[in-house]
Design an enzyme around this catalytic site. Sequence first.
Site, PDB file in Angstrom:
ATOM      1  N   HIS A  20      -3.654 -22.816  33.779  1.00 61.02           N
ATOM      2  CA  HIS A  20      -2.807 -22.838  32.585  1.00 61.02           C
ATOM      3  C   HIS A  20      -1.939 -24.099  32.522  1.00 61.02           C
ATOM      4  O   HIS A  20      -1.345 -24.389  31.489  1.00 61.02           O
ATOM      5  CB  HIS A  20      -1.908 -21.593  32.588  1.00 61.02           C
ATOM      6  CG  HIS A  20      -1.779 -20.922  31.257  1.00 61.02           C
ATOM      7  ND1 HIS A  20      -2.653 -21.125  30.197  1.00 61.02           N
ATOM      8  CD2 HIS A  20      -0.861 -20.026  30.788  1.00 61.02           C
ATOM      9  CE1 HIS A  20      -2.289 -20.382  29.165  1.00 61.02           C
ATOM     10  NE2 HIS A  20      -1.199 -19.719  29.483  1.00 61.02           N
ATOM     11  N   ASN A  62       4.937 -19.212  26.679  1.00 54.55           N
ATOM     12  CA  ASN A  62       5.056 -18.469  25.421  1.00 54.55           C
ATOM     13  C   ASN A  62       6.242 -18.879  24.550  1.00 54.55           C
ATOM     14  O   ASN A  62       6.406 -18.349  23.452  1.00 54.55           O
ATOM     15  CB  ASN A  62       5.103 -16.956  25.688  1.00 54.55           C
ATOM     16  CG  ASN A  62       6.323 -16.536  26.488  1.00 54.55           C
ATOM     17  OD1 ASN A  62       7.016 -17.371  27.063  1.00 54.55           O
ATOM     18  ND2 ASN A  62       6.591 -15.247  26.524  1.00 54.55           N
ATOM     19  N   ASP A  87      -4.729 -26.232  28.109  1.00 53.24           N
ATOM     20  CA  ASP A  87      -5.953 -25.666  28.670  1.00 53.24           C
ATOM     21  C   ASP A  87      -6.693 -24.882  27.599  1.00 53.24           C
ATOM     22  O   ASP A  87      -6.087 -24.351  26.677  1.00 53.24           O
ATOM     23  CB  ASP A  87      -5.613 -24.746  29.843  1.00 53.24           C
ATOM     24  CG  ASP A  87      -4.682 -23.610  29.421  1.00 53.24           C
ATOM     25  OD1 ASP A  87      -3.556 -23.900  28.965  1.00 53.24           O
ATOM     26  OD2 ASP A  87      -5.086 -22.433  29.530  1.00 53.24           O
ATOM     27  N   ASN A 108      -0.964 -18.614  24.040  1.00 53.58           N
ATOM     28  CA  ASN A 108       0.452 -18.336  23.772  1.00 53.58           C
ATOM     29  C   ASN A 108       1.266 -19.593  23.476  1.00 53.58           C
ATOM     30  O   ASN A 108       2.223 -19.549  22.698  1.00 53.58           O
ATOM     31  CB  ASN A 108       1.076 -17.588  24.954  1.00 53.58           C
ATOM     32  CG  ASN A 108       0.610 -16.147  25.031  1.00 53.58           C
ATOM     33  OD1 ASN A 108       0.225 -15.556  24.026  1.00 53.58           O
ATOM     34  ND2 ASN A 108       0.627 -15.575  26.220  1.00 53.58           N
TER      35      ASN A 108
END
Length: 209
Positions: A20, A62, A87, A108
């Site tokens: 991520h 997020n 990513d 997110n």
Amino acid sequence: MIKLAAFLGNPGAKYKCHRHNAGRMLAQALPFYPSLSWEKKFKGLYSSYEGNHFIMPETYMNKSGESVHAVSSFFKIDVKEIIVIHDELELPLGTLSLKFAGGLGGHNGLRSMKESFGNADFWRIRIGIGRPDARLPGEGGPPGSGEGIIGWVLSDFYNNEQETLIPTLDAGANLLLQVFSCDDLETLLKEWAKKKINIPAKETENECK
């Protein structure tokens, strides 16, 4: 013309080498990265180089848009002058894609960007990380559930993926340099639409290996 690059990821050592955090890893592949001075501001780590602005949000993925929006508001940068590096599950490892606007793909960080700016009209450099197991939708859990995805993105790249990851990040850094110097990004879209990177790995080791 692009004025702001946002490298998405999560802050802290425990997330440093996660899939991520591929966006943040790409920043480190920039040839001038060692000379950048990062300041804690705009809810993230901010730096600039030759008139270009860089932000690594420290809000966690997020809430990434809050940090990017703070920079753009301060410097009066339009959303279409922003490129987000992140990513991408839907692309295999070793693939890069330049894209403008479009869907969020369940990401997110991109969702937060849309919430903060009111639209998704920003540029993206997508770094393929593939999907867990067979890299097919639903793999890693009950059919169609997507279960296993969170564990996949919040885990380190495998050691045997480094020989693909390192040259991909290098190619992504070169693409970002082209983006900053290009007045008409439409000319780059065709070349960098889901481009498979075939570059020999460097002899030097990535710090996440």
